[in-house]
Design an enzyme around this catalytic site. Structure first.
Site, PDB file in Angstrom:
ATOM      1  N   CYS A 128      30.230  17.764  38.262  1.00 54.51           N
ATOM      2  CA  CYS A 128      30.304  19.186  38.629  1.00 54.51           C
ATOM      3  C   CYS A 128      29.115  19.592  39.495  1.00 54.51           C
ATOM      4  O   CYS A 128      29.234  20.428  40.390  1.00 54.51           O
ATOM      5  CB  CYS A 128      30.330  20.058  37.373  1.00 54.51           C
ATOM      6  SG  CYS A 128      31.927  20.169  36.554  1.00 54.51           S
ATOM      7  N   CYS A 234      31.340  24.895  34.427  1.00 54.15           N
ATOM      8  CA  CYS A 234      31.111  23.831  35.406  1.00 54.15           C
ATOM      9  C   CYS A 234      29.679  23.832  35.924  1.00 54.15           C
ATOM     10  O   CYS A 234      29.205  22.839  36.457  1.00 54.15           O
ATOM     11  CB  CYS A 234      32.077  23.970  36.572  1.00 54.15           C
ATOM     12  SG  CYS A 234      31.819  25.453  37.564  1.00 54.15           S
TER      13      CYS A 234
HETATM   14 FE1  SF4 Z   1      34.224  16.636  38.520  1.00 53.96          FE
HETATM   15 FE2  SF4 Z   1      33.706  18.951  37.360  1.00 53.96          FE
HETATM   16 FE3  SF4 Z   1      35.849  18.690  38.915  1.00 53.96          FE
HETATM   17 FE4  SF4 Z   1      35.816  17.489  36.567  1.00 53.96          FE
HETATM   18  S1  SF4 Z   1      35.735  19.730  36.900  1.00 53.96           S
HETATM   19  S2  SF4 Z   1      36.427  16.546  38.517  1.00 53.96           S
HETATM   20  S3  SF4 Z   1      33.693  16.929  36.340  1.00 53.96           S
HETATM   21  S4  SF4 Z   1      33.764  18.558  39.573  1.00 53.96           S
END
Ligand code: SF4
Length: 250
Positions: A128, A234
Site C-alpha cells: 500500500c 491503506c
Molecule cells: Fe497492494 Fe494495498 Fe492494493 Fe492490496 S490494497 S494490492 S496491499 S496496494
C-alpha cells in the site's frame, strides 16, 4: 525504501490554523457547504480524492454540484478491478467532471520494491505504501486541502472524524463525515446515481482486487478489505509519521 518528502513545520501550523478557521466557519454545515467553503478558501489548491468505489458517486455528485472543474485524483494502483476503471469513466461522463486525474505508482519504485507485483502477498503495508501512499503524496504537491468520502459510521479510526482536520501540512476535508448509511442510500436513490457494478455481487467497500472480498449480511462495509489481517486502512489517511510506525512494525 523511498523516503517521503520532508514536512515543513511552518506549513504544518498553517494547516492547523486553516483547519481551525474552516471548522469554525463551516464545521456545522451540510456536505455541500463544507465543499463550497473549502473551495472558497483554497481555490485551485483544493482537490478531491476518489477511489470510484461503491459509494463514490455521492461525494463526486455533491462536488460536481458546486464545481465540475474541481480536480479529482484517482489512484490506479495497478491492482484494481477492471470494473473500477470502467466505473470511473462512466461516472466522469455522467457527472460532467472535467479534471479527473489518474495517479499511478512510480515505475522505478515498483521495479525496485515490487518487481514481481506480488508484494501484497507478503507485506500489504509496504505494498500500500508504494502503490498508494507515495503516489498520492506526490500528486498532492501543490494542493493545500483535499477531500475524501470517509464517514464516521465506517467505524475504526473514522468514528471521530471532523469535517476539517490538519495532517502533514494540508487540510483534510471530510464533507460526509456525519452522514450515516441511510443518508448515503437516500442520496443515491434521490439523484439516480449509478452504483459500482460489483456492489450487486456483495462488495460493500471496493479497493484492490487481491485485497477485497464481498461481505456477508451483518458484517461492516469494510470487513471485506484485507480480510483476516490486522489492517483496516491503506495508509493514505494516516499521517506520514503513522505510516512510518506501521512500516517499522512499532
Ligand atoms: Fe497492494 Fe494495498 Fe492494493 Fe492490496 S490494497 S494490492 S496491499 S496496494
Amino acid at each position: 525504501m523511498t523516503a517521503l518528502p520532508a514536512i515543513k513545520d511552518a506549513s504544518y501550523f498553517d494547516a492547523l490554523d486553516a483547519a481551525s478557521y474552516l471548522d469554525s466557519r463551516y464545521g456545522e454545515g451540510t456536505p455541500q457547504k463544507v465543499i463550497d467553503g473549502a473551495l472558497k478558501y483554497f481555490g485551485r489548491r483544493f482537490a478531491l480524492v476518489s477511489s470510484f468505489g461503491s459509494e463514490s458517486a455521492v461525494l463526486l455528485h455533491l462536488a460536481a454540484e458546486v464545481s465540475k472543474d474541481i480536480p479529482v485524483l484517482f489512484l490506479d494502483t495497478g491492482k484494481l478491478f477492471g470494473e473500477t476503471r470502467r466505473f470511473r469513466d462512466e461516472l466522469t461522463d455522467k457527472l460532467g467532471l472535467t479534471d479527473v486525474r489518474t495517479i499511478k505508482p512510480d515505475e522505478n519504485d515498483l521495479h525496485t520494491n515490487d518487481p514481481k507485483g506480488n508484494l501484497w502477498v507478503s507485506d500489504t503495508n509496504k505494498c500500500c505504501y508504494f502503490r498508494k501512499v507515495v503516489p498520492l503524496d506526490s500528486a498532492l504537491q501543490g494542493f493545500e486541502g483535499w477531500a475524501s468520502g470517509r464517514k464516521r459510521f465506517q467505524g475504526g479510526v473514522r468514528s471521530l472524524l471532523p469535517h476539517f482536520e490538519a495532517s502533514d501540512g494540508r487540510v483534510k476535508v471530510n464533507p460526509m463525515a456525519f452522514w450515516n448509511k441511510e443518508d448515503v442510500t437516500a442520496y443515491i436513490e434521490k439523484h439516480g446515481l449509478p452504483r459500482h457494478p460489483l456492489v450487486e455481487q456483495g462488495f460493500a467497500s471496493i479497493g484492490c482486487m487481491p485485497c477485497t472480498e464481498p461481505v456477508s449480511e451483518g458484517e461492516s462495509d469494510r470487513a471485506g478489505r484485507w480480510k483476516g489481517q490486522n489492517k483496516t486502512e491503506c495508509g493514505i489517511h494516516l499521517s506520514l509519521a503513522e505510516n512510518s510506525r506501521v512500516l517499522s512494525g512499532n
